[in-house]
Enzyme design. Sequence first.
Site: not given
Ligand SMILES: NC(=O)c1ccc[n+]([C@@H]2O[C@H](COP(=O)([O-])OP(=O)(O)OC[C@H]3O[C@@H](n4cnc5c(N)ncnc54)[C@H](O)[C@@H]3O)[C@@H](O)[C@H]2O)c1
Length: 260
Positions: A18, A66, A93, A158, A162, A195-196
Amino acid sequence: MTGRVSGKLALVTGAAQGLGRAHCLALAREGARVLATDINAAGAEETAAMINAELGDGTAFALAHDVTSPEQWEAAIDAARDKLGGLNVLVNNAGIGVPGNIETCTFADWQRCFDINVNSIFHGCQKALPLMREHAPGSIINISSIAGLIASDTMPAYNASKAAMWMLSKSIALHCAKKRMNIRCNSIHPTFVDTPILDGTARAHALDKDVLMDKLARQIPLGFVGEPNDIAQAVVYLASDESRFVTGAELKIDGGISAM
Ligand SMILES: NC(=O)c1ccc[n+]([C@@H]2O[C@H](COP(=O)([O-])OP(=O)(O)OC[C@H]3O[C@@H](n4cnc5c(N)ncnc54)[C@H](O)[C@@H]3O)[C@@H](O)[C@H]2O)c1
């Protein structure tokens, strides 16, 4: 590659897939060396391998990490020192969403959401700042969400986590500025990005991914869901010295949602 972050040393959490993977790729393509960390060690290794295949061995490294564990943060900062030779860009992130409204969200999920989305930044910044000071100028970039600025009835944990990241970022920014550390701290607030994480949303609402994407796109004034690189380019800007006068700011990347 134009070298916008040439010579920068970056640690990116949640880098197995992602947005995290996209930040690593974009930073490396602009000249940074990157430590990709994730609780999913295999995914982080894959990110580092992709970057090294494209840009040469030694550009990226991977670490099982982690973000809820203070001890693992210490190990991650040690790894940045050993593998990158220092640290001056920290991209917080890693993040999750949890199900439930204020009546149905379990306290365990609420706590997990705060552990991963907020407490991780407390631990990470506390552990990273001493090394970042040695390698200033530095930049801390916290990936919040438009959900930290605009509430929904379906995501209290959430939303609150955030929003906490948003204000925490400003406090860190002011502290670093007041101490003349030459370290900046900003938050990024994306809306829906493909993203996933959205696969999980589709499953939670029993929708096909395509149907979900159409539904989300209709909520965005620009009319489409973002791609990871739309956010990664903002990370490159905030990591680079182009943004040297930007701290304590929130950068909304939301296709116009918050303008409504
Ligand atoms: N995709 C969206 O629509 C979106 C929108 C706004 C904000 N965000 C934020 O962007 C960031 C990334 O989101 P994404 O869409 O890539 O999500 P994602 O679920 O694809 O990836 C999140 C990653 O965080 C890792 N993770 C989870 N728990 C963890 C931990 N305890 N320690 C270390 N790593 C951990 C997961 O293994 C994964 O690789 C997040 O903070 C999310 O809240 C995403």
